[in-house]
Design a protein around this motif. Structure first.
Motif, PDB file in Angstrom:
ATOM      1  N   UNK A   9       0.855  -1.195   0.000  1.00 36.42           N
ATOM      2  CA  UNK A   9       0.000   0.000   0.000  1.00 36.42           C
ATOM      3  C   UNK A   9       0.883   1.234   0.000  1.00 36.42           C
ATOM      4  N   UNK A  10       0.583   2.150  -0.914  1.00 35.99           N
ATOM      5  CA  UNK A  10       1.308   3.410  -1.015  1.00 35.99           C
ATOM      6  C   UNK A  10       0.501   4.483  -0.288  1.00 35.99           C
ATOM      7  N   UNK A  11       1.164   5.350   0.430  1.00 34.33           N
ATOM      8  CA  UNK A  11       0.472   6.394   1.172  1.00 34.33           C
ATOM      9  C   UNK A  11       0.280   7.674   0.382  1.00 34.33           C
ATOM     10  N   UNK A  12       0.969   7.781  -0.708  1.00 30.09           N
ATOM     11  CA  UNK A  12       0.788   8.980  -1.523  1.00 30.09           C
ATOM     12  C   UNK A  12       0.269   8.597  -2.900  1.00 30.09           C
ATOM     13  N   UNK A  13      -0.470   9.494  -3.487  1.00 33.48           N
ATOM     14  CA  UNK A  13      -0.971   9.255  -4.833  1.00 33.48           C
ATOM     15  C   UNK A  13       0.180   9.416  -5.811  1.00 33.48           C
ATOM     16  N   UNK A  14       0.336   8.453  -6.694  1.00 35.77           N
ATOM     17  CA  UNK A  14       1.395   8.514  -7.689  1.00 35.77           C
ATOM     18  C   UNK A  14       0.778   8.765  -9.063  1.00 35.77           C
ATOM     19  N   UNK A  15       1.440   9.582  -9.863  1.00 35.57           N
ATOM     20  CA  UNK A  15       0.932   9.812 -11.210  1.00 35.57           C
ATOM     21  C   UNK A  15       1.204   8.566 -12.059  1.00 35.57           C
ATOM     22  N   UNK A  16       0.575   8.506 -13.219  1.00 34.71           N
ATOM     23  CA  UNK A  16       0.660   7.323 -14.083  1.00 34.71           C
ATOM     24  C   UNK A  16       2.101   7.014 -14.481  1.00 34.71           C
ATOM     25  N   UNK A  17       2.898   8.032 -14.764  1.00 32.51           N
ATOM     26  CA  UNK A  17       4.287   7.825 -15.167  1.00 32.51           C
ATOM     27  C   UNK A  17       5.085   7.180 -14.037  1.00 32.51           C
ATOM     28  N   UNK A  18       4.930   7.659 -12.823  1.00 28.36           N
ATOM     29  CA  UNK A  18       5.656   7.115 -11.680  1.00 28.36           C
ATOM     30  C   UNK A  18       5.229   5.683 -11.394  1.00 28.36           C
ATOM     31  N   UNK A  19       3.923   5.408 -11.513  1.00 31.20           N
ATOM     32  CA  UNK A  19       3.441   4.029 -11.313  1.00 31.20           C
ATOM     33  C   UNK A  19       4.057   3.090 -12.348  1.00 31.20           C
ATOM     34  N   UNK A  20       4.071   3.522 -13.610  1.00 32.69           N
ATOM     35  CA  UNK A  20       4.647   2.696 -14.681  1.00 32.69           C
ATOM     36  C   UNK A  20       6.133   2.457 -14.439  1.00 32.69           C
ATOM     37  N   UNK A  21       6.857   3.487 -14.037  1.00 36.98           N
ATOM     38  CA  UNK A  21       8.287   3.344 -13.759  1.00 36.98           C
ATOM     39  C   UNK A  21       8.528   2.388 -12.598  1.00 36.98           C
ATOM     40  N   UNK A  43      -5.789   4.214  -7.408  1.00 37.67           N
ATOM     41  CA  UNK A  43      -5.117   3.109  -6.733  1.00 37.67           C
ATOM     42  C   UNK A  43      -3.929   3.565  -5.885  1.00 37.67           C
ATOM     43  N   UNK A  44      -3.771   2.896  -4.790  1.00 41.00           N
ATOM     44  CA  UNK A  44      -2.642   3.152  -3.897  1.00 41.00           C
ATOM     45  C   UNK A  44      -1.939   1.850  -3.545  1.00 41.00           C
ATOM     46  N   UNK A  45      -2.192   0.792  -4.295  1.00 43.13           N
ATOM     47  CA  UNK A  45      -1.593  -0.506  -3.991  1.00 43.13           C
ATOM     48  C   UNK A  45      -0.994  -1.138  -5.235  1.00 43.13           C
ATOM     49  N   UNK A  46       0.101  -1.854  -5.014  1.00 40.64           N
ATOM     50  CA  UNK A  46       0.757  -2.577  -6.091  1.00 40.64           C
ATOM     51  C   UNK A  46       0.887  -4.034  -5.667  1.00 40.64           C
TER      52      UNK A  46
END
Length: 76
Positions: A9-21, A43-46
């Motif tokens: 679980x991520x505590x901060x919202x990540x933009x699409x580019x950061x999630x993809x990276x 989403x906040x989870x990977x």
């Protein structure tokens, strides 16, 4: 090869580019089969599928914490 799943679980919202990276970084790690966010914009989870005989879950979590220091493992 053994397979384990880990939800982080991520505590901060990540933009699409950061999630993809982050997905690409984790998936490129030896022992990681795949890593992917649910591609819902909120989403906040990977989810990471990995071989625990090759890489430890804490190593994966530490990679994620480079992006979000507050990230935590969620039990499955």
């Amino acid at each position: 090869m053994n397979t384990a799943d880990m939800m982080i679980h991520m505590h901060q919202a990540l933009d699409a580019k950061t999630r993809t990276e982050l997905e690409r970084t984790l998936s490129g790690r030896v022992g990681v089969d795949c890593a992917e966010f649910d591609h819902n914009p909120q989403t906040h989870s990977i989810l990471v599928k990995y071989d625990p005989d090759t890489v430890e879950g804490m190593e994966i979590l530490q990679l994620v914490r480079k992006v979000d220091p507050g990230a935590v493992m969620v039990g499955l």
